[in-house]
Design an enzyme around this catalytic site. Structure first.
Site, PDB file in Angstrom:
ATOM      1  N   ILE A  17       0.829  -1.209   0.000  1.00 42.00           N
ATOM      2  CA  ILE A  17       0.000   0.000   0.000  1.00 42.00           C
ATOM      3  C   ILE A  17       0.868   1.266   0.000  1.00 42.00           C
ATOM      4  CG2 ILE A  17      -0.372   0.267   2.509  1.00 42.00           C
ATOM      5  CD1 ILE A  17      -2.924   0.737  -0.375  1.00 42.00           C
ATOM      6  N   SER A  39      12.161   1.169   6.836  1.00 42.20           N
ATOM      7  CA  SER A  39      11.837  -0.116   6.237  1.00 42.20           C
ATOM      8  C   SER A  39      12.946  -1.105   6.543  1.00 42.20           C
ATOM      9  CB  SER A  39      11.689   0.038   4.728  1.00 42.20           C
ATOM     10  OG  SER A  39      11.629  -1.234   4.136  1.00 42.20           O
ATOM     11  N   ARG A  40      12.538  -2.341   6.846  1.00 42.49           N
ATOM     12  CA  ARG A  40      13.526  -3.379   7.110  1.00 42.49           C
ATOM     13  C   ARG A  40      14.101  -3.918   5.804  1.00 42.49           C
ATOM     14  NH1 ARG A  40       9.539  -7.113   9.913  1.00 42.49           N
ATOM     15  NH2 ARG A  40       8.680  -6.595   7.876  1.00 42.49           N
ATOM     16  N   LYS A  98      -5.581   1.540   7.710  1.00 40.67           N
ATOM     17  CA  LYS A  98      -6.628   0.727   8.313  1.00 40.67           C
ATOM     18  C   LYS A  98      -6.152  -0.719   8.383  1.00 40.67           C
ATOM     19  CE  LYS A  98      -8.196  -1.932   5.780  1.00 40.67           C
ATOM     20  NZ  LYS A  98      -7.905  -3.055   4.837  1.00 40.67           N
ATOM     21  N   ASP A 176      -9.902  -8.092   6.571  1.00 43.90           N
ATOM     22  CA  ASP A 176      -9.009  -7.019   6.100  1.00 43.90           C
ATOM     23  C   ASP A 176      -9.682  -6.235   4.968  1.00 43.90           C
ATOM     24  OD1 ASP A 176      -6.089  -5.806   6.003  1.00 43.90           O
ATOM     25  OD2 ASP A 176      -6.688  -6.246   3.949  1.00 43.90           O
TER      26      ASP A 176
HETATM   27  P1  NAP Z   1       2.438  -5.551   3.003  1.00 43.02           P
HETATM   28  O1  NAP Z   1       2.606  -5.474   1.522  1.00 43.02           O
HETATM   29  O2  NAP Z   1       2.686  -6.853   3.685  1.00 43.02           O
HETATM   30  O3  NAP Z   1       3.371  -4.431   3.601  1.00 43.02           O
HETATM   31  C1  NAP Z   1       3.409  -4.142   4.951  1.00 43.02           C
HETATM   32  C2  NAP Z   1       4.796  -3.656   5.293  1.00 43.02           C
HETATM   33  O4  NAP Z   1       4.859  -3.438   6.678  1.00 43.02           O
HETATM   34  C3  NAP Z   1       5.884  -4.673   4.991  1.00 43.02           C
HETATM   35  O5  NAP Z   1       6.367  -4.559   3.668  1.00 43.02           O
HETATM   36  C4  NAP Z   1       6.937  -4.330   6.001  1.00 43.02           C
HETATM   37  O6  NAP Z   1       7.642  -3.221   5.507  1.00 43.02           O
HETATM   38  C5  NAP Z   1       6.146  -3.802   7.187  1.00 43.02           C
HETATM   39  N1  NAP Z   1       6.000  -4.846   8.197  1.00 43.02           N
HETATM   40  C6  NAP Z   1       5.426  -6.060   8.063  1.00 43.02           C
HETATM   41  N2  NAP Z   1       5.506  -6.744   9.202  1.00 43.02           N
HETATM   42  C7  NAP Z   1       6.155  -5.933  10.071  1.00 43.02           C
HETATM   43  C8  NAP Z   1       6.568  -6.102  11.417  1.00 43.02           C
HETATM   44  N3  NAP Z   1       6.305  -7.213  12.093  1.00 43.02           N
HETATM   45  N4  NAP Z   1       7.206  -5.087  12.005  1.00 43.02           N
HETATM   46  C9  NAP Z   1       7.476  -3.942  11.312  1.00 43.02           C
HETATM   47  N5  NAP Z   1       7.116  -3.752  10.023  1.00 43.02           N
HETATM   48  C10 NAP Z   1       6.478  -4.748   9.437  1.00 43.02           C
HETATM   49  O7  NAP Z   1       0.984  -5.078   3.439  1.00 43.02           O
HETATM   50  P2  NAP Z   1       0.086  -3.949   2.777  1.00 43.02           P
HETATM   51  O8  NAP Z   1      -0.838  -4.560   1.804  1.00 43.02           O
HETATM   52  O9  NAP Z   1       0.929  -2.822   2.345  1.00 43.02           O
HETATM   53  O10 NAP Z   1      -0.805  -3.594   4.052  1.00 43.02           O
HETATM   54  C11 NAP Z   1      -0.333  -2.757   5.088  1.00 43.02           C
HETATM   55  C12 NAP Z   1      -1.556  -2.119   5.745  1.00 43.02           C
HETATM   56  O11 NAP Z   1      -2.255  -1.349   4.747  1.00 43.02           O
HETATM   57  C13 NAP Z   1      -2.558  -3.155   6.274  1.00 43.02           C
HETATM   58  O12 NAP Z   1      -3.098  -2.707   7.478  1.00 43.02           O
HETATM   59  C14 NAP Z   1      -3.615  -3.205   5.174  1.00 43.02           C
HETATM   60  O13 NAP Z   1      -4.897  -3.548   5.683  1.00 43.02           O
HETATM   61  C15 NAP Z   1      -3.606  -1.771   4.675  1.00 43.02           C
HETATM   62  N6  NAP Z   1      -4.091  -1.622   3.288  1.00 43.02           N
HETATM   63  C16 NAP Z   1      -3.655  -2.448   2.294  1.00 43.02           C
HETATM   64  C17 NAP Z   1      -4.194  -2.319   1.011  1.00 43.02           C
HETATM   65  C18 NAP Z   1      -3.741  -3.179  -0.145  1.00 43.02           C
HETATM   66  O14 NAP Z   1      -4.316  -3.066  -1.242  1.00 43.02           O
HETATM   67  N7  NAP Z   1      -2.750  -4.038   0.000  1.00 43.02           N
HETATM   68  C19 NAP Z   1      -5.143  -1.335   0.759  1.00 43.02           C
HETATM   69  C20 NAP Z   1      -5.505  -0.462   1.781  1.00 43.02           C
HETATM   70  C21 NAP Z   1      -4.983  -0.630   3.040  1.00 43.02           C
HETATM   71  P3  NAP Z   1       9.231  -3.193   5.472  1.00 43.02           P
HETATM   72  O15 NAP Z   1       9.661  -4.412   4.738  1.00 43.02           O
HETATM   73  O16 NAP Z   1       9.434  -1.937   4.716  1.00 43.02           O
HETATM   74  O17 NAP Z   1       9.735  -3.134   6.870  1.00 43.02           O
END
Ligand code: NAP
Length: 316
Positions: A17, A39-40, A98, A176
């Protein structure tokens, strides 16, 4: 990225996101410049990059990155509380993706901490910023709601590839995306929404549901049925239909399109995250928080009242 006339923003969690929406929205908007990335695994070009959250906060403590006044937390919900709590303690205005936290207790504690610290807390619900949602709220105001049907069916392999966290405790599973529908519902229907019953469908190898059926009602007693399913291949469905005494409203494509009595009345390009950052800038100017946890409460109530059904294992 230039910081002149823009609010210097730190962004934590460079995942899907952040890349799809937060980074382009800040670049294309005029209010924020991402001057720090935490970011890690990744870096953002043009920003100062930190590989750990604590390293960023330590640098801040030592008088570095002083220009940062606000932070966007784009990590999964189970790590949001600790990150937001530390951000509030450092005096940052905080934007949270969210769902705002893993539990209602965490979310409410953050609101209290932000209020005490005098910082802005923005618990975003991106679907509320879809084109049709505010016009839908206005159209429904004063009308008599008879029935609501929500159909939120998508392919988890397409939208959440490799996201192991989403299946773990605190990851929300099908809620989610489902919470997006609930965020729209609670924005357009006046009064409290009440969960009556729920059925939750858990793959035998996962901690979180892959599908859910909710029976809810409006404060006035009108039935609300919601079907959330992550097993839909082919066409994807994100629809909310509201039958009223005065006519029928349908929000399609996650709120992007609004139909009144089957005629399309609102559509247009996606501006959800552009509006989110406009709103964050406005809240910062006005020193006001926006933290509504109703959608999270509905998910919690679905888990509290839900029957558990075991279904076929999910293998990505
Ligand atoms: P994602 O692709 O898995 O990315 C989340 C990022 O958060 C990871 O790349 C990592 O970033 C970091 N992270 C993950 N686990 C962590 C931990 N234990 N400690 C610290 N950092 C951690 O997920 P996403 O889809 O972007 O979703 C993130 C949030 O946005 C969620 O709450 C989701 O509901 C919301 N969201 C997602 C979408 C969508 O379309 N995907 C849409 C709207 C909202 P680093 O590798 O950079 O550390």
């Amino acid at each position: 990225m230039t910081t002149s006339n823009r609010i210097a923003l730190a962004l934590a969690g460079v995942g899907k996101i952040a890349r799809d929406q937060h980074i382009p929205s800040c670049e294309n908007g005029s209010d924020f410049a991402i001057t720090v990335a935490i970011s890690r695994n990744a870096v953002i070009d043009g920003a100062e990059n930190f590989s750990s959250y604590d390293a960023f906060l330590d640098a801040r403590q030592n008088g570095k990155t002083d220009e940062i006044k606000a932070i966007a937390l784009c990590t999964p919900p189970d790590v949001r509380f600790d990150m937001a709590k530390k951000a509030i303690a450092h005096g940052f205005d905080v934007l949270m993706e969210k769902p705002p936290a893993a539990t209602i207790g965490e979310a409410e504690a953050l609101k209290e901490l932000a209020d005490k610290a005098g910082v802005v807390l923005f618990a975003t619900w991106h679907s509320r910023f879809a084109n049709g949602v505010e016009p839908a709220r206005q159209w429904l105001a004063g009308k008599t709601i008879e029935k609501v049907e929500i159909t939120w069916k998508e392919d988890v392999r397409r939208w959440h590839p490799g996201q192991a966290w989403i299946w773990e405790a605190g990851g929300f599973g099908v809620f989610d995306p489902g919470i997006n529908a609930l965020s729209i519902l609670t924005a357009i229907i006046p009064g409290q929404t009440i969960v009556e019953r729920a059925k939750l469908f858990f793959p035998e190898n996962r901690q979180q549901p892959i599908a859910a059926s909710l029976a809810m009602k409006t404060a006035g007693g009108a039935p609300i049925a919601a079907e959330f399913d992550w097993r839909q291949e082919g066409p994807q469905t994100w629809d909310i239909v509201v039958e009223t005494k005065e006519g029928r409203l349908r929000l399609a494509k996650g709120g992007a399109e609004l139909y009144i009595d089957d005629s399309l009345t609102v559509e247009g390009p996606d501006r959800e995250y552009a509006r989110i950052y406009d709103r964050f800038a406005g809240l910062i100017r006005e020193r006001r928080s926006d933290a509504d946890f109703q959608p999270l409460r509905l998910v919690a109530d679905a888990f509290l009242s839900g029957e558990r059904h075991i279904v076929e294992a999910f293998v990505e």
